[in-house]
Scaffold this motif. Structure first.
Motif, PDB file in Angstrom:
ATOM      1  N   LYS A  68       0.807  -1.219   0.000  1.00 18.45           N
ATOM      2  CA  LYS A  68       0.000   0.000   0.000  1.00 18.45           C
ATOM      3  C   LYS A  68       0.844   1.274   0.000  1.00 18.45           C
ATOM      4  CE  LYS A  68      -4.028  -2.016   2.322  1.00 18.45           C
ATOM      5  NZ  LYS A  68      -4.982  -1.887   3.452  1.00 18.45           N
ATOM      6  N   THR A 234      -1.180   8.329   7.196  1.00 16.82           N
ATOM      7  CA  THR A 234      -2.168   8.037   6.161  1.00 16.82           C
ATOM      8  C   THR A 234      -2.874   6.710   6.396  1.00 16.82           C
ATOM      9  OG1 THR A 234      -0.463   7.021   4.758  1.00 16.82           O
ATOM     10  CG2 THR A 234      -0.910   9.370   4.442  1.00 16.82           C
ATOM     11  N   PHE A 235      -2.298   5.839   7.220  1.00 16.08           N
ATOM     12  CA  PHE A 235      -2.928   4.553   7.517  1.00 16.08           C
ATOM     13  C   PHE A 235      -3.971   4.658   8.628  1.00 16.08           C
ATOM     14  CE2 PHE A 235       0.994   2.077   5.897  1.00 16.08           C
ATOM     15  CZ  PHE A 235       0.469   2.110   4.614  1.00 16.08           C
ATOM     16  N   ILE A 236      -4.094   5.824   9.255  1.00 13.33           N
ATOM     17  CA  ILE A 236      -5.048   6.009  10.347  1.00 13.33           C
ATOM     18  C   ILE A 236      -6.292   6.695   9.798  1.00 13.33           C
ATOM     19  CG2 ILE A 236      -5.422   7.011  12.628  1.00 13.33           C
ATOM     20  CD1 ILE A 236      -2.419   6.999  13.042  1.00 13.33           C
ATOM     21  N   ASP A 237      -7.413   6.027   9.856  1.00 10.90           N
ATOM     22  CA  ASP A 237      -8.684   6.566   9.386  1.00 10.90           C
ATOM     23  C   ASP A 237      -9.717   6.343  10.486  1.00 10.90           C
ATOM     24  OD1 ASP A 237     -10.895   7.470   8.100  1.00 10.90           O
ATOM     25  OD2 ASP A 237     -10.748   6.154   6.360  1.00 10.90           O
ATOM     26  N   PHE A 238      -9.959   7.404  11.284  1.00  9.02           N
ATOM     27  CA  PHE A 238     -10.855   7.264  12.424  1.00  9.02           C
ATOM     28  C   PHE A 238     -12.322   7.183  12.007  1.00  9.02           C
ATOM     29  CE2 PHE A 238      -7.094   9.319  14.287  1.00  9.02           C
ATOM     30  CZ  PHE A 238      -6.842   8.444  15.322  1.00  9.02           C
ATOM     31  N   GLN A 239     -12.643   7.588  10.777  1.00  7.20           N
ATOM     32  CA  GLN A 239     -14.024   7.537  10.332  1.00  7.20           C
ATOM     33  C   GLN A 239     -14.425   6.161   9.826  1.00  7.20           C
ATOM     34  OE1 GLN A 239     -14.435  10.660   7.445  1.00  7.20           O
ATOM     35  NE2 GLN A 239     -14.185  12.299   8.950  1.00  7.20           N
ATOM     36  N   ARG A 240     -13.451   5.310   9.565  1.00  2.00           N
ATOM     37  CA  ARG A 240     -13.740   3.966   9.076  1.00  2.00           C
ATOM     38  C   ARG A 240     -13.036   2.948   9.963  1.00  2.00           C
ATOM     39  NH1 ARG A 240     -12.830   4.914   2.502  1.00  2.00           N
ATOM     40  NH2 ARG A 240     -14.296   6.671   2.296  1.00  2.00           N
ATOM     41  N   ILE A 242     -10.218   0.785  11.482  1.00  2.00           N
ATOM     42  CA  ILE A 242      -8.774   0.923  11.655  1.00  2.00           C
ATOM     43  C   ILE A 242      -8.156  -0.468  11.700  1.00  2.00           C
ATOM     44  CG2 ILE A 242      -6.913   1.761  13.138  1.00  2.00           C
ATOM     45  CD1 ILE A 242      -8.753   3.916  14.148  1.00  2.00           C
TER      46      ILE A 242
END
Length: 280
Positions: A68, A234-240, A242
């Motif tokens: 990725k 960029t690998f941290i997405d709190f809205q989706r 984890i």
């Protein structure tokens, strides 16, 4: 009486070592948990109660990191930015510290006070003006756009001034009598004498630059220009969802180069930090 003294000394040493062992476990446990989680399957990561050792070790999370993100390109970016920032900071901080410590002119102390006062200004306040200037000169999405703005360190100038004050004045005067220029004195005399200070400053500056996220996150938006810390963010997405396995694998790869550097240069690092503490 003698046995009592020996018993007290043994008890004291045992207590000190026990405390150090407990502190060491507290410090190292998060690192162990990070590495352990990186090798756990996704189902085992969310398992309750948690497992302290991976029951079914896997390297799929590390494969996903390499798939990725351009890890090795980001590693090069982090090494280049941290290395160049460190070298530039050491050179100019020593030059400015030497001038402030050894020259006598009107207003020099006032300039030094301004340099120290600037330490109280949070970097977030000047981020927008710096970004506007960088955009106007075309430094956005370039590695030099991250290096140049913070390569001159106010703390570095102060630190190297303190080390330069310890250089014997007779040594500098002898070099001037022999006809050496100020730049030659700086290179041939000052730098070798304050080498320990340069090492301490270099260690601190490298680590601060390596761990920096705010400024690289503003300046670097292309994947091939990002640093490791920006790649990790960029690998941290709190809205989706984890993916903690992916996150821990990426974190392990981010801190691994620093650990390797510490293993090879631990003696120099400890000496530099100790000397900087004594000078402070």
């Amino acid at each position: 009486m003698r046995m009592g003294y020996r018993a007290k000394r043994a008890f004291y040493r045992f207590t000190v070592y026990a405390i150090l062992l407990i502190v060491g476990v507290i410090i190292l446990f998060p690192f162990y948990w990070m590495v352990s989680t990186a090798f756990k399957p996704r189902a085992e990561i969310v398992k309750r109660p948690p497992t302290f050792f991976p029951e079914n070790p896997t390297i799929v999370h590390f494969k996903n990191v390499f798939a990725k993100a351009p890890y090795f390109r980001n590693l090069y970016n982090s090494l280049f930015i941290s290395g160049m920032t460190t070298v530039i900071s050491i050179f100019f901080s020593t030059m400015a510290g030497y001038a402030i410590a050894r020259y006598r002119c009107i207003g020099l102390n006032f300039i030094f006070m301004l340099i120290l006062s600037a330490l109280m200004i949070p970097p977030f306040i000047i981020a927008i003006p710096l970004y506007m200037v960088a955009a106007q000169v075309g430094l956005v999405n370039t590695l030099w756009g991250v290096i140049v703005p913070f390569s001159i360190s106010n703390f570095g100038i102060f630190m190297m001034r303190q080390f330069t004050l310890g250089v014997p004045e007779d040594l500098i005067s002898s070099a001037r009598i022999d006809g050496a220029s100020e730049f030659k004195i700086l290179i041939r005399i000052i730098f070798p004498v304050v080498a320990s200070g340069c090492a301490a400053l270099g260690i601190l500056k490298f680590l601060v630059t390596w761990n920096d996220l705010f400024w690289p996150l503003l300046m670097l938006t292309r994947d091939d220009k990002k640093t490791l810390t920006v790649m990790l963010a960029t690998f941290i997405d709190f809205q989706r969802f984890i993916d903690y396995g992916l996150l821990m694998a990426c974190t392990t790869l981010v801190v691994l180069p620093v650990i390797v550097l510490f293993v090879f240069f631990q003696r120099r690092i400890i000496e530099g930090v100790a000397i900087s503490g004594m000078k402070g």
